[in-house]
Design a protein around this motif. Structure first.
Motif, mmCIF file in Angstrom:
data_model
loop_
_atom_site.group_PDB
_atom_site.id
_atom_site.type_symbol
_atom_site.label_atom_id
_atom_site.label_comp_id
_atom_site.label_asym_id
_atom_site.label_seq_id
_atom_site.Cartn_x
_atom_site.Cartn_y
_atom_site.Cartn_z
ATOM 1 N N VAL A 33 9.203 -0.408 -8.697
ATOM 2 C CA VAL A 33 8.132 -1.324 -9.079
ATOM 3 C C VAL A 33 7.268 -1.655 -7.863
ATOM 4 O O VAL A 33 7.778 -1.912 -6.779
ATOM 5 C CB VAL A 33 8.709 -2.628 -9.681
ATOM 6 N N GLN A 34 5.961 -1.630 -8.078
ATOM 7 C CA GLN A 34 4.993 -2.058 -7.076
ATOM 8 C C GLN A 34 4.411 -3.400 -7.502
ATOM 9 O O GLN A 34 4.533 -3.800 -8.658
ATOM 10 C CB GLN A 34 3.853 -1.053 -6.957
ATOM 11 N N CYS A 35 3.741 -4.053 -6.568
ATOM 12 C CA CYS A 35 3.131 -5.359 -6.850
ATOM 13 C C CYS A 35 1.874 -5.261 -7.717
ATOM 14 O O CYS A 35 1.401 -6.273 -8.212
ATOM 15 C CB CYS A 35 2.783 -6.080 -5.550
ATOM 16 N N GLY A 36 1.328 -4.084 -7.884
ATOM 17 C CA GLY A 36 0.123 -3.936 -8.694
ATOM 18 C C GLY A 36 -1.136 -4.363 -7.968
ATOM 19 O O GLY A 36 -2.146 -4.679 -8.585
ATOM 20 N N ASP A 37 -1.090 -4.366 -6.642
ATOM 21 C CA ASP A 37 -2.228 -4.744 -5.816
ATOM 22 C C ASP A 37 -2.752 -3.484 -5.130
ATOM 23 O O ASP A 37 -2.053 -2.877 -4.315
ATOM 24 C CB ASP A 37 -1.789 -5.785 -4.788
ATOM 25 N N VAL A 38 -3.981 -3.096 -5.438
ATOM 26 C CA VAL A 38 -4.545 -1.848 -4.920
ATOM 27 C C VAL A 38 -4.617 -1.858 -3.398
ATOM 28 O O VAL A 38 -4.295 -0.858 -2.744
ATOM 29 C CB VAL A 38 -5.948 -1.591 -5.531
ATOM 30 N N GLU A 39 -5.017 -2.971 -2.808
ATOM 31 C CA GLU A 39 -5.107 -3.056 -1.344
ATOM 32 C C GLU A 39 -3.738 -2.900 -0.696
ATOM 33 O O GLU A 39 -3.600 -2.232 0.322
ATOM 34 C CB GLU A 39 -5.744 -4.384 -0.910
ATOM 35 N N LEU A 40 -2.740 -3.527 -1.270
ATOM 36 C CA LEU A 40 -1.382 -3.421 -0.750
ATOM 37 C C LEU A 40 -0.901 -1.972 -0.823
ATOM 38 O O LEU A 40 -0.355 -1.445 0.148
ATOM 39 C CB LEU A 40 -0.435 -4.326 -1.545
ATOM 40 N N GLU A 41 -1.122 -1.312 -1.949
ATOM 41 C CA GLU A 41 -0.734 0.089 -2.108
ATOM 42 C C GLU A 41 -1.423 0.952 -1.062
ATOM 43 O O GLU A 41 -0.789 1.817 -0.437
ATOM 44 C CB GLU A 41 -1.097 0.587 -3.502
ATOM 45 N N LYS A 42 -2.700 0.712 -0.851
ATOM 46 C CA LYS A 42 -3.476 1.490 0.118
ATOM 47 C C LYS A 42 -2.917 1.308 1.531
ATOM 48 O O LYS A 42 -2.754 2.280 2.274
ATOM 49 C CB LYS A 42 -4.941 1.045 0.059
ATOM 50 N N LYS A 43 -2.587 0.082 1.891
ATOM 51 C CA LYS A 43 -2.094 -0.186 3.243
ATOM 52 C C LYS A 43 -0.694 0.387 3.462
ATOM 53 O O LYS A 43 -0.394 0.887 4.548
ATOM 54 C CB LYS A 43 -2.175 -1.670 3.541
ATOM 55 N N ILE A 44 0.136 0.345 2.436
ATOM 56 C CA ILE A 44 1.457 0.962 2.564
ATOM 57 C C ILE A 44 1.304 2.477 2.675
ATOM 58 O O ILE A 44 1.966 3.124 3.486
ATOM 59 C CB ILE A 44 2.381 0.552 1.399
ATOM 60 N N ASP A 45 0.405 3.048 1.886
ATOM 61 C CA ASP A 45 0.140 4.494 1.978
ATOM 62 C C ASP A 45 -0.348 4.880 3.372
ATOM 63 O O ASP A 45 0.036 5.932 3.904
ATOM 64 C CB ASP A 45 -0.889 4.941 0.928
ATOM 65 N N GLU A 49 1.404 7.528 5.911
ATOM 66 C CA GLU A 49 0.669 8.629 6.552
ATOM 67 C C GLU A 49 0.869 8.607 8.065
ATOM 68 O O GLU A 49 1.037 9.656 8.692
ATOM 69 C CB GLU A 49 -0.810 8.560 6.203
ATOM 70 N N GLN A 50 0.843 7.411 8.669
ATOM 71 C CA GLN A 50 1.087 7.298 10.109
ATOM 72 C C GLN A 50 2.492 7.779 10.446
ATOM 73 O O GLN A 50 2.703 8.478 11.436
ATOM 74 C CB GLN A 50 0.918 5.854 10.572
ATOM 75 N N PHE A 51 3.454 7.404 9.608
ATOM 76 C CA PHE A 51 4.831 7.818 9.845
ATOM 77 C C PHE A 51 4.970 9.334 9.727
ATOM 78 O O PHE A 51 5.608 9.972 10.567
ATOM 79 C CB PHE A 51 5.781 7.116 8.872
ATOM 80 N N VAL A 52 4.371 9.927 8.705
ATOM 81 C CA VAL A 52 4.418 11.384 8.524
ATOM 82 C C VAL A 52 3.802 12.070 9.732
ATOM 83 O O VAL A 52 4.336 13.064 10.243
ATOM 84 C CB VAL A 52 3.724 11.802 7.207
ATOM 85 N N SER A 53 2.700 11.541 10.230
ATOM 86 C CA SER A 53 2.062 12.102 11.416
ATOM 87 C C SER A 53 3.011 12.038 12.616
ATOM 88 O O SER A 53 3.119 12.984 13.395
ATOM 89 C CB SER A 53 0.769 11.340 11.708
ATOM 90 N N TRP A 54 3.709 10.923 12.772
ATOM 91 C CA TRP A 54 4.669 10.769 13.860
ATOM 92 C C TRP A 54 5.798 11.786 13.716
ATOM 93 O O TRP A 54 6.199 12.425 14.691
ATOM 94 C CB TRP A 54 5.230 9.349 13.887
ATOM 95 N N VAL A 55 6.301 11.946 12.487
ATOM 96 C CA VAL A 55 7.403 12.881 12.245
ATOM 97 C C VAL A 55 6.977 14.317 12.551
ATOM 98 O O VAL A 55 7.749 15.087 13.118
ATOM 99 C CB VAL A 55 7.912 12.767 10.783
#
Length: 186
Positions: A33-45, A49-55
């Motif tokens: 379940v997500q909070c249903g907040d588009v901005e929150l989803e975008k920031k977590i995404d 992406e930063q983590f994937v780049s680091w990996v």
């Protein structure tokens, strides 16, 4: 996988009104379940992406992501400053070991003339690995839910007019000054 974990933590620590949104994982038979907040989803995404780049720059290294919830309190004002401080009331340390998938082999062995069917063994390996990852993710999500339902005494009371507490997600090798923090739902 990481999106499911991060969203589960943030959703279960959302102290205000949220619009729950079920999300089915593509690779596994798991819904979170997500909070249903588009901005929150975008920031977590963005953090993912930063983590994937680091990996990608540090393959096969263990890493840690931290999700921190905090209150902002004003410090005692002095002559030239009026500072605030963060009082962390909960931190989630996610220890991750991301490994690259082994490259498929040709089926030929330097020590033997026997040629194995690489498609069958690779398929079996992927299937067992996927099942293990799914079981592991399911267990992590259940542990998060169990913890947030049992451990509530440390959560500070919500002040009038505040629906959500700020949080931050810290990714490896990104200094604290660059880490994302937000008051979600505000």
């Amino acid at each position: 996988m990481m999106a499911g974990i991060l969203h589960t933590i943030v959703f279960h620590r959302a102290l205000g009104l949220v619009r729950p949104k079920d999300v089915d994982l593509e690779l596994f038979e798991i819904t979170y379940v997500q909070c249903g907040d588009v901005e929150l989803e975008k920031k977590i995404d963005e953090k993912i992406e930063q983590f994937v780049s680091w990996v990608e720059k540090h393959p096969n290294k263990k890493s840690q992501i931290c999700v921190s919830f905090y209150e902002v309190k004003s410090k005692q004002p002095s002559w030239f400053t009026n500072k605030t401080e963060r009082l962390y009331w909960e931190q989630w340390y996610l220890n991750l070991n991301v490994t690259q998938q082994p490259k498929p082999h040709s089926g030929k062995s330097h020590h033997s003339k026997v040629v194995l069917d690489p498609g069958e063994s690779a398929s079996e390996y992927r299937s067992s690995r996927r099942a293990a990852l799914e079981a592991s993710l399911r267990e992590v999500l259940f542990q998060i839910i169990k913890f947030v339902n049992e451990k509530k005494d440390h959560v500070p009371p919500i002040s009038e007019g505040v629906l959500y507490f700020p949080y931050e997600i810290t990714i490896p090798s990104f200094p604290r000054t660059l880490c994302f923090s937000s008051s979600f739902g505000a």
